[in-house]
Design a protein around this motif. Structure first.
Motif, PDB file in Angstrom:
ATOM      1  N   VAL A 150       0.855  -1.190   0.000  1.00 21.52           N
ATOM      2  CA  VAL A 150       0.000   0.000   0.000  1.00 21.52           C
ATOM      3  C   VAL A 150       0.890   1.239   0.000  1.00 21.52           C
ATOM      4  O   VAL A 150       1.790   1.355   0.842  1.00 21.52           O
ATOM      5  CB  VAL A 150      -0.935   0.013   1.223  1.00 21.52           C
ATOM      6  CG1 VAL A 150      -1.759   1.302   1.243  1.00 21.52           C
ATOM      7  CG2 VAL A 150      -1.850  -1.199   1.215  1.00 21.52           C
ATOM      8  N   ALA A 151       0.672   2.113  -0.979  1.00 22.74           N
ATOM      9  CA  ALA A 151       1.468   3.344  -1.058  1.00 22.74           C
ATOM     10  C   ALA A 151       1.156   4.237   0.137  1.00 22.74           C
ATOM     11  O   ALA A 151      -0.005   4.504   0.442  1.00 22.74           O
ATOM     12  CB  ALA A 151       1.164   4.070  -2.364  1.00 22.74           C
ATOM     13  N   LYS A 152       2.203   4.703   0.806  1.00 20.22           N
ATOM     14  CA  LYS A 152       2.013   5.559   1.977  1.00 20.22           C
ATOM     15  C   LYS A 152       1.858   7.025   1.587  1.00 20.22           C
ATOM     16  O   LYS A 152       1.386   7.837   2.378  1.00 20.22           O
ATOM     17  CB  LYS A 152       3.187   5.397   2.938  1.00 20.22           C
ATOM     18  CG  LYS A 152       3.237   4.042   3.619  1.00 20.22           C
ATOM     19  CD  LYS A 152       4.318   4.010   4.685  1.00 20.22           C
ATOM     20  CE  LYS A 152       4.294   2.698   5.451  1.00 20.22           C
ATOM     21  NZ  LYS A 152       5.319   2.652   6.521  1.00 20.22           N
ATOM     22  N   MET A 153       2.295   7.339   0.364  1.00 27.13           N
ATOM     23  CA  MET A 153       2.179   8.716  -0.115  1.00 27.13           C
ATOM     24  C   MET A 153       2.011   8.688  -1.625  1.00 27.13           C
ATOM     25  O   MET A 153       2.137   7.630  -2.251  1.00 27.13           O
ATOM     26  CB  MET A 153       3.410   9.533   0.278  1.00 27.13           C
ATOM     27  CG  MET A 153       4.717   8.991  -0.285  1.00 27.13           C
ATOM     28  SD  MET A 153       6.170   9.889   0.305  1.00 27.13           S
ATOM     29  CE  MET A 153       6.230   9.324   2.002  1.00 27.13           C
ATOM     30  N   ASP A 154       1.751   9.821  -2.231  1.00 21.35           N
ATOM     31  CA  ASP A 154       1.623   9.897  -3.679  1.00 21.35           C
ATOM     32  C   ASP A 154       2.973   9.654  -4.340  1.00 21.35           C
ATOM     33  O   ASP A 154       4.013  10.138  -3.860  1.00 21.35           O
ATOM     34  CB  ASP A 154       1.096  11.280  -4.104  1.00 21.35           C
ATOM     35  CG  ASP A 154      -0.355  11.493  -3.676  1.00 21.35           C
ATOM     36  OD1 ASP A 154      -0.985  10.503  -3.246  1.00 21.35           O
ATOM     37  OD2 ASP A 154      -0.840  12.627  -3.773  1.00 21.35           O
ATOM     38  N   HIS A 155       2.970   8.874  -5.442  1.00 21.33           N
ATOM     39  CA  HIS A 155       4.197   8.584  -6.185  1.00 21.33           C
ATOM     40  C   HIS A 155       3.934   8.755  -7.674  1.00 21.33           C
ATOM     41  O   HIS A 155       2.817   8.558  -8.151  1.00 21.33           O
ATOM     42  CB  HIS A 155       4.659   7.133  -5.969  1.00 21.33           C
ATOM     43  CG  HIS A 155       5.154   6.858  -4.588  1.00 21.33           C
ATOM     44  ND1 HIS A 155       6.436   7.133  -4.189  1.00 21.33           N
ATOM     45  CD2 HIS A 155       4.519   6.313  -3.506  1.00 21.33           C
ATOM     46  CE1 HIS A 155       6.586   6.762  -2.921  1.00 21.33           C
ATOM     47  NE2 HIS A 155       5.441   6.278  -2.489  1.00 21.33           N
ATOM     48  N   ASP A 165      -2.470   5.328  -0.308  1.00 14.45           N
ATOM     49  CA  ASP A 165      -3.438   4.287   0.080  1.00 14.45           C
ATOM     50  C   ASP A 165      -3.859   3.389  -1.083  1.00 14.45           C
ATOM     51  O   ASP A 165      -4.784   2.583  -0.946  1.00 14.45           O
ATOM     52  CB  ASP A 165      -4.701   4.905   0.719  1.00 14.45           C
ATOM     53  CG  ASP A 165      -4.372   5.660   1.999  1.00 14.45           C
ATOM     54  OD1 ASP A 165      -3.492   5.196   2.745  1.00 14.45           O
ATOM     55  OD2 ASP A 165      -4.994   6.712   2.233  1.00 14.45           O
ATOM     56  N   THR A 166      -3.156   3.495  -2.233  1.00 13.11           N
ATOM     57  CA  THR A 166      -3.440   2.618  -3.366  1.00 13.11           C
ATOM     58  C   THR A 166      -2.734   1.278  -3.170  1.00 13.11           C
ATOM     59  O   THR A 166      -1.575   1.226  -2.779  1.00 13.11           O
ATOM     60  CB  THR A 166      -2.958   3.249  -4.690  1.00 13.11           C
ATOM     61  OG1 THR A 166      -3.638   4.485  -4.896  1.00 13.11           O
ATOM     62  CG2 THR A 166      -3.235   2.323  -5.874  1.00 13.11           C
ATOM     63  N   LEU A 167      -3.459   0.176  -3.453  1.00 17.28           N
ATOM     64  CA  LEU A 167      -2.865  -1.158  -3.368  1.00 17.28           C
ATOM     65  C   LEU A 167      -2.067  -1.412  -4.649  1.00 17.28           C
ATOM     66  O   LEU A 167      -2.600  -1.320  -5.754  1.00 17.28           O
ATOM     67  CB  LEU A 167      -3.964  -2.211  -3.215  1.00 17.28           C
ATOM     68  CG  LEU A 167      -3.512  -3.649  -2.946  1.00 17.28           C
ATOM     69  CD1 LEU A 167      -2.840  -3.752  -1.587  1.00 17.28           C
ATOM     70  CD2 LEU A 167      -4.702  -4.613  -3.018  1.00 17.28           C
ATOM     71  N   VAL A 168      -0.774  -1.722  -4.521  1.00 15.23           N
ATOM     72  CA  VAL A 168       0.106  -1.910  -5.675  1.00 15.23           C
ATOM     73  C   VAL A 168       0.581  -3.367  -5.733  1.00 15.23           C
ATOM     74  O   VAL A 168       0.994  -3.940  -4.716  1.00 15.23           O
ATOM     75  CB  VAL A 168       1.343  -0.984  -5.581  1.00 15.23           C
ATOM     76  CG1 VAL A 168       2.255  -1.185  -6.782  1.00 15.23           C
ATOM     77  CG2 VAL A 168       0.897   0.467  -5.488  1.00 15.23           C
TER      78      VAL A 168
END
Length: 203
Positions: A150-155, A165-168
Motif C-alpha cells: 500500500v502506497a504511503k504517499m503519492d508517487h 493508500d493505493t494497493l500496488v
C-alpha cells in the motif's frame, strides 16, 4: 508436539552443542576439528555462530526465539518454491531432450576435468545448466507475483500517478512474457541466456 515445539527442541540442541564446542576452544581445550570436515554447515549453526561472536547480550545478537523464527521463515518460504522449481526443471528436461543431452555432457566433462570433485564454484561455471535453469524460472516461476503493498504517499512511476493508500501489485510473470524484454517469449529457449548480445534481451 506441534511444528514449532519440535523445531525449538532441535535448534536448542544444536545451539548448545555449538556453544559447548566454542567454549572449549575459548578455554584452550582440544576440540575434534575433523568432526565436521567436508560437511556443509547449516543455517542453525551459522546463526548460532553469529550469536556467539556478537555476545549473547549484544543488540546485534539473535536470541533463541529469533533463530527459530528465522529458520521457520526460510524453511516454510523455501519448501514449496524449491519443490515447484525442481518439478518444472525435470519437466523441461523430459520435454526438451536436446538440453538434457547438452547438460549431461557438460556435467560429465566437469567431472573428468575436476577429477570427480564437485564444488559450488565449479557448478556456477556450467553455462548450459545455468542458462537452462534461468529459462525454467522465466517461464515457470515458483512465485509469479509479489506481495501487494500500500502506497504511503503519492508517487509518480513513469507516467503513472500512484495515489496514497493505493494497493500496488507487481506482475512479474507478465514481464517474463513481454516481447519488449524477451524475443519470442512463448518459446522455451535457454540460448537467450548464453548470448545476450545475439538475443538483445533487456534486463
Amino acid at each position: 508436539m506441534n511444528f514449532r515445539t519440535s523445531i525449538k527442541k532441535m535448534i536448542a540442541s544444536k545451539i548448545k552443542k555449538f556453544e559447548k564446542k566454542a567454549m572449549q576452544e575459548a578455554d584452550g581445550k582440544e576440540v575434534d576439528k575433523d568432526e565436521n570436515k567436508g560437511k556443509f554447515r547449516d543455517l542453525i549453526e551459522l546463526l548460532a555462530e553469529q550469536r556467539w561472536k556478537n555476545g549473547f547480550s549484544s543488540a546485534h545478537s539473535l536470541n533463541e526465539d529469533e533463530i527459530i523464527d528465522e529458520f521457520c521463515m526460510l524453511y516454510l518460504g523455501g519448501k514449496d518454491t524449491v519443490t515447484i522449481f525442481i518439478s518444472m526443471a525435470m519437466h523441461c528436461l523430459a520435454k526438451f531432450p536436446k538440453w538434457k543431452k547438452l547438460i549431461l555432457a557438460e556435467i560429465h566433462n566437469m567431472l573428468k576435468t575436476e577429477g570427480g570433485q564437485v564444488t559450488y564454484e565449479r557448478i556456477n561455471k556450467l553455462d548450459y545448466l545455468t542458462a537452462f535453469l534461468k529459462e525454467v524460472l522465466r517461464m515457470f516461476p515458483p512465485s509469479p507475483g509479489s506481495s501487494s503493498r500500500v502506497a504511503k504517499m503519492d508517487h509518480d512511476i513513469g507516467d503513472i500517478r500512484v495515489r496514497a493508500d493505493t494497493l500496488v501489485y507487481t506482475n512479474f510473470l507478465g514481464n517474463h512474457f513481454n516481447s519488449q524484454y524477451f524475443k519470442r517469449p512463448n518459446e522455451f529457449n535457454p540460448e537467450r541466456f548464453l548470448d545476450l548480445e545475439k538475443w538483445s534481451d533487456k534486463w
